[in-house]
Design a protein around this motif. Structure first.
Motif, PDB file in Angstrom:
ATOM      1  N   HIS A  70       0.811  -1.231   0.000  1.00  0.00           N
ATOM      2  CA  HIS A  70       0.000   0.000   0.000  1.00  0.00           C
ATOM      3  C   HIS A  70       0.841   1.277   0.000  1.00  0.00           C
ATOM      4  O   HIS A  70       0.386   2.320  -0.494  1.00  0.00           O
ATOM      5  CB  HIS A  70      -0.976   0.014   1.180  1.00  0.00           C
ATOM      6  CG  HIS A  70      -1.904   1.196   1.132  1.00  0.00           C
ATOM      7  ND1 HIS A  70      -3.009   1.237   0.316  1.00  0.00           N
ATOM      8  CD2 HIS A  70      -1.851   2.398   1.737  1.00  0.00           C
ATOM      9  CE1 HIS A  70      -3.607   2.413   0.434  1.00  0.00           C
ATOM     10  NE2 HIS A  70      -2.927   3.134   1.300  1.00  0.00           N
ATOM     11  N   SER A  71       2.064   1.201   0.517  1.00  0.00           N
ATOM     12  CA  SER A  71       2.906   2.406   0.567  1.00  0.00           C
ATOM     13  C   SER A  71       3.028   3.116  -0.783  1.00  0.00           C
ATOM     14  O   SER A  71       3.198   4.334  -0.829  1.00  0.00           O
ATOM     15  CB  SER A  71       4.318   2.045   1.043  1.00  0.00           C
ATOM     16  OG  SER A  71       4.318   1.735   2.411  1.00  0.00           O
ATOM     17  N   GLU A  78       3.080   1.151   9.948  1.00  0.00           N
ATOM     18  CA  GLU A  78       1.720   1.368  10.459  1.00  0.00           C
ATOM     19  C   GLU A  78       1.265   0.261  11.411  1.00  0.00           C
ATOM     20  O   GLU A  78       0.449   0.498  12.298  1.00  0.00           O
ATOM     21  CB  GLU A  78       0.742   1.516   9.283  1.00  0.00           C
ATOM     22  CG  GLU A  78      -0.626   1.969   9.772  1.00  0.00           C
ATOM     23  CD  GLU A  78      -1.586   2.346   8.660  1.00  0.00           C
ATOM     24  OE1 GLU A  78      -1.144   2.605   7.525  1.00  0.00           O
ATOM     25  OE2 GLU A  78      -2.791   2.376   8.955  1.00  0.00           O
TER      26      GLU A  78
HETATM   27  C1  LIG Z   1      -4.128   6.322  -0.326  1.00  0.00           C
HETATM   28  C2  LIG Z   1      -3.164   6.586   0.781  1.00  0.00           C
HETATM   29  C3  LIG Z   1      -2.397   7.739   0.778  1.00  0.00           C
HETATM   30  C4  LIG Z   1      -1.512   7.995   1.812  1.00  0.00           C
HETATM   31  N1  LIG Z   1      -0.757   9.133   1.760  1.00  0.00           N
HETATM   32  C5  LIG Z   1       0.164   9.378   2.743  1.00  0.00           C
HETATM   33  C6  LIG Z   1       1.030  10.513   2.665  1.00  0.00           C
HETATM   34  O1  LIG Z   1       1.003  11.288   1.719  1.00  0.00           O
HETATM   35  N2  LIG Z   1       1.915  10.700   3.674  1.00  0.00           N
HETATM   36  C7  LIG Z   1       1.990   9.846   4.739  1.00  0.00           C
HETATM   37  O2  LIG Z   1       2.838  10.072   5.615  1.00  0.00           O
HETATM   38  N3  LIG Z   1       1.194   8.763   4.823  1.00  0.00           N
HETATM   39  C8  LIG Z   1       0.289   8.501   3.842  1.00  0.00           C
HETATM   40  N4  LIG Z   1      -0.513   7.387   3.933  1.00  0.00           N
HETATM   41  C9  LIG Z   1      -0.270   6.412   5.010  1.00  0.00           C
HETATM   42  C10 LIG Z   1       0.964   5.592   4.674  1.00  0.00           C
HETATM   43  O3  LIG Z   1       1.062   5.455   3.292  1.00  0.00           O
HETATM   44  C11 LIG Z   1       0.931   4.202   5.298  1.00  0.00           C
HETATM   45  O4  LIG Z   1       0.668   4.288   6.670  1.00  0.00           O
HETATM   46  C12 LIG Z   1       2.292   3.507   5.101  1.00  0.00           C
HETATM   47  O5  LIG Z   1       2.679   3.557   3.753  1.00  0.00           O
HETATM   48  C13 LIG Z   1       2.256   2.079   5.588  1.00  0.00           C
HETATM   49  O6  LIG Z   1       3.470   1.466   5.218  1.00  0.00           O
HETATM   50  P1  LIG Z   1       3.939   0.107   5.854  1.00  0.00           P
HETATM   51  O7  LIG Z   1       5.329  -0.110   5.394  1.00  0.00           O
HETATM   52  O8  LIG Z   1       3.674   0.112   7.305  1.00  0.00           O
HETATM   53  O9  LIG Z   1       2.936  -0.983   5.216  1.00  0.00           O
HETATM   54  P2  LIG Z   1       2.380  -1.238   3.738  1.00  0.00           P
HETATM   55  O10 LIG Z   1       2.979  -0.375   2.720  1.00  0.00           O
HETATM   56  O11 LIG Z   1       0.896  -1.260   3.847  1.00  0.00           O
HETATM   57  O12 LIG Z   1       2.885  -2.712   3.444  1.00  0.00           O
HETATM   58  C14 LIG Z   1       2.390  -3.833   4.149  1.00  0.00           C
HETATM   59  C15 LIG Z   1       3.125  -5.061   3.690  1.00  0.00           C
HETATM   60  O13 LIG Z   1       2.748  -6.172   4.477  1.00  0.00           O
HETATM   61  C16 LIG Z   1       2.486  -7.276   3.636  1.00  0.00           C
HETATM   62  N5  LIG Z   1       1.516  -8.168   4.290  1.00  0.00           N
HETATM   63  C17 LIG Z   1       0.386  -7.823   4.957  1.00  0.00           C
HETATM   64  N6  LIG Z   1      -0.246  -8.930   5.389  1.00  0.00           N
HETATM   65  C18 LIG Z   1       0.485  -9.992   4.993  1.00  0.00           C
HETATM   66  C19 LIG Z   1       0.352 -11.405   5.124  1.00  0.00           C
HETATM   67  N7  LIG Z   1      -0.672 -11.990   5.752  1.00  0.00           N
HETATM   68  N8  LIG Z   1       1.311 -12.184   4.585  1.00  0.00           N
HETATM   69  C20 LIG Z   1       2.350 -11.652   3.930  1.00  0.00           C
HETATM   70  N9  LIG Z   1       2.520 -10.326   3.769  1.00  0.00           N
HETATM   71  C21 LIG Z   1       1.604  -9.513   4.294  1.00  0.00           C
HETATM   72  C22 LIG Z   1       1.937  -6.640   2.380  1.00  0.00           C
HETATM   73  O14 LIG Z   1       2.021  -7.509   1.283  1.00  0.00           O
HETATM   74  C23 LIG Z   1       2.856  -5.432   2.246  1.00  0.00           C
HETATM   75  O15 LIG Z   1       4.054  -5.796   1.643  1.00  0.00           O
HETATM   76  C24 LIG Z   1      -1.407   7.099   2.890  1.00  0.00           C
HETATM   77  C25 LIG Z   1      -2.164   5.943   2.903  1.00  0.00           C
HETATM   78  C26 LIG Z   1      -3.041   5.698   1.865  1.00  0.00           C
HETATM   79  C27 LIG Z   1      -3.891   4.448   1.921  1.00  0.00           C
END
Ligand SMILES: Cc1cc2nc3c(=O)[nH]c(=O)nc-3n(C[C@H](O)[C@H](O)[C@H](O)COP(=O)(O)OP(=O)(O)OC[C@H]3O[C@@H](n4cnc5c(N)ncnc54)[C@H](O)[C@@H]3O)c2cc1C
Length: 572
Positions: free
Chosen positions: A47-48, A374
């Motif tokens: 989602h990032s 997150e």
């Molecule tokens: C549309 C949108 C716009 C945004 N814009 C901003 C912004 O401009 N600035 C800002 O600071 N924040 C923004 N955010 C928030 C921010 O993008 C997210 O909080 C952040 O990117 C999350 O990153 P992460 O690395 O924690 O997880 P993610 O990028 O969500 O990655 C999660 C990972 O876990 C893996 N995973 C999950 N479950 C399983 C499973 N059961 N088995 C194997 N793998 C799994 C997935 O495949 C993925 O690789 C936005 C969010 C959204 C939805």
């Protein structure tokens, strides 16, 4: 037969947090570290890549910004529930993350003088959101992915769906994985685990999140005995597009967009006269809901009444340069050109402030498990996250946990013993027991009903009886889930099975969220109770913890770390 694979480190989740940690581990270990990257989707579909508006960091102290100001904005934005030592560390490290990405070739938007462009964002008193137009997350992921190509020691488990974390005697022993392309069941063993699985946005029907964001990591960590902190704090972003929920970045208001009611009034004048549309998200979302509830909104489809996000006064040039994605999405999804017409929006489920409890170094309460991004709760955002602080947190805590895990590896060179619990058992539970269930309930229907329940009972405004009704309904759905039937019985790419596993995870997280929300009898940040409309520092200036005890979630609390700033009234 299940397959066993051994690596030094298992990185569970490959969004910004997971990739940043993988790069840091390689830097600290000089490339001599064997890393498994696990993702249920292809790495770059995490989602990032959807992050739009920007990443918060102090880059211009000579122009009036300061680390102290960023820290104060974050603490005030959190409604004083953030741990202030964590905030201090975060603001001091985020500038270097931006510079690293700059060195790694990220194509930032630039000012005339060539420096990185920063736009205003909600709750920040200085323009602090470093931006690459409105596609910041995509370019950040790209830059990290590029860096990882330098290292040969990465094994990717793309489209590997993790089903459980095995923890024995407080130690990580393995991650069980359903490998979609082969249909194999895999046990990944390692010296350390990083949980970086992102949020739980699809717990709600009207959400900005990709359909893949189902809180799996948080739910399975909880089931493995780790604590979940502050789950009641769910952020509603003020500008979700009607009717899809697609995010209209806060950058729209950062660039000068207005919010207007059906009388054409900029209603934020009444609620936050100083910061107007750029007040923090909890306040703007409540203001929009008040306008809608008091009849000053527009009638929308399926009860999705809305207000307007008006960019028309910004002009074509600014919109095309700074918000090209927003324009494209509006045109493709609504046939509406924001250069000429206002955009219909309303508050939308967006971000989970709570998550797996982790300390200032990102370590959980298991000896060799860390959490970042997150999914984690380091108590940085407290009761309400400021915009652009999440991608920054992913980078900062990806860096911190990567470094911490490297230190751990140097002291603990051997792999822990095999788990005592047989992972064939987990395989049988899923492949034999779950797939072969012949019940009458449809898991898709249960998921739909769950999301509707959350929309209706745990929204922007909450109330005790309604939350209780939500909890009762969720528990009924959990009972129904025991009687599901999975239509597809095959092992390869079984998306019916994945949906059922995701629904089970969401059900557990819904229960925790509602239980914690019922117990928090006050209003703070993203948790606004109409029956307890005031913040209550005497009784609730504390973090919620939820942990399994004899198979049942149990709530306890822990104090907030207050160092510089005592709670005061929040005015904007
Ligand atoms: C549309 C949108 C716009 C945004 N814009 C901003 C912004 O401009 N600035 C800002 O600071 N924040 C923004 N955010 C928030 C921010 O993008 C997210 O909080 C952040 O990117 C999350 O990153 P992460 O690395 O924690 O997880 P993610 O990028 O969500 O990655 C999660 C990972 O876990 C893996 N995973 C999950 N479950 C399983 C499973 N059961 N088995 C194997 N793998 C799994 C997935 O495949 C993925 O690789 C936005 C969010 C959204 C939805």
């Amino acid at each position: 037969m299940p397959v066993e694979k051994i690596h030094d480190v298992i990185i569970f989740g490959t969004g910004l947090a997971g990739l940043r940690a993988a790069v840091e581990l390689n830097i600290k270990m000089k490339g001599k570290v064997d890393i498994a990257l696990v993702s249920k989707v292809q790495v770059m579909r995490s989602h990032s890549v959807c992050a739009e508006g920007g990443t918060g960091a102090v880059l211009r102290e000579e122009e009036g910004d300061s680390l102290e100001l960023h820290a104060w904005d974050t603490v005030k934005g959190s409604d004083f529930l953030a741990d202030q030592d964590v905030v201090d560390r975060f603001v001091s490290l985020s500038p270097q993350e931006i510079r690293l990405l700059e060195h790694w070739g990220l194509p930032w938007s630039r000012r005339e003088d060539g420096r990185i462009m920063q736009r205003p964002f909600g709750g920040h008193t200085f323009p602090r959101a470093c931006m690459a137009a409105d596609k910041t997350g995509f370019f950040e992921m790209q830059a990290l992915y590029d860096q990882l190509q330098r290292y040969a020691t990465i094994t990717r488990y793309d489209e590997g769906f993790a089903t459980s974390i095995i923890v024995e005697n407080g130690k990580f022993k393995g991650l069980t994985l359903y490998d979609l392309p082969t249909g194999e069941f895999v046990l990944l063993r390692g010296k350390a685990l990083l949980i970086a699985t992102g949020g739980l946005g699809t717990l709600y029907g009207f959400t900005t999140y990709s359909q893949t964001v189902t809180g799996d990591g948080q739910a399975i960590a909880f089931r493995a005995g780790l604590s979940i902190e502050d789950p009641e704090f769910l952020q509603f972003h003020p500008t979700g597009l009607i009717p899809s929920g697609i995010l209209m970045t806060e950058g729209c208001r950062g660039e000068g967009g207005y919010l207007k009611n059906n009388k054409g009034e900029r209603f934020m004048e009444k609620y936050a006269p100083k910061m107007m549309e750029l007040a923090p998200r909890d306040i703007v979302s409540r203001s929009e809901m008040t306008e809608i509830l008091e009849g000053r909104g527009f009638k929308g489809p399926d009860g999705l009444d809305y207000v307007h996000l008006d960019l028309t006064h910004l002009g074509a040039d600014r919109i095309n340069k700074r918000l090209p994605l927003i324009r494209e999405v509006c045109m493709k999804f609504l046939g509406l050109d924001p250069i000429k017409e206002p955009i219909p929006i309303r508050p939308v489920a967006h971000y989970s402030m709570g998550g797996v409890e982790a300390d200032i170094n990102g370590k959980t309460n298991a000896e060799n498990i860390w959490a970042a991004g997150e999914v984690a709760c380091h108590s940085l955002h407290g009761a309400n996250r400021l915009g652009c602080n999440s991608t920054a947190e992913c980078l900062v805590y990806g860096g911190i946990t990567g470094g911490e895990i490297a230190k751990y590896l140097l002291k603990n060179p051997s792999i822990p013993d095999s788990p005592k619990k047989s992972f064939e058992e987990e395989e049988r539970k899923i492949f034999d027991h779950l797939i072969n269930k012949e019940g009458s309930e449809n898991p898709y229907q249960i998921k739909k009903e769950l999301r509707k329940t959350m929309d209706e009972t745990a929204g922007v405004y909450r109330e005790g009886n309604l939350l209780q009704k939500g909890l009762t309904r969720v528990r009924e759905l959990k009972e129904q889930f025991k009687k599901i039937k999975i239509e597809d019985k095959s092992k390869i790419y079984n998306s019916n099975l994945i949906n059922a596993l995701e629904t089970e995870n969401l059900l557990d997280l819904a229960e925790i969220l509602l239980m914690a929300a019922i117990e928090r009898k006050e209003s703070r940040g993203g948790h606004a109770r109409t029956d307890f409309p005031k913040r209550d520092d005497d009784n609730f200036l504390k973090h919620t913890l939820v942990k399994l005890n004899n198979g049942k979630p149990e709530i306890s609390y822990k104090p907030v770390k207050i160092i510089h700033w005592k709670p005061v009234e929040r005015k904007y």
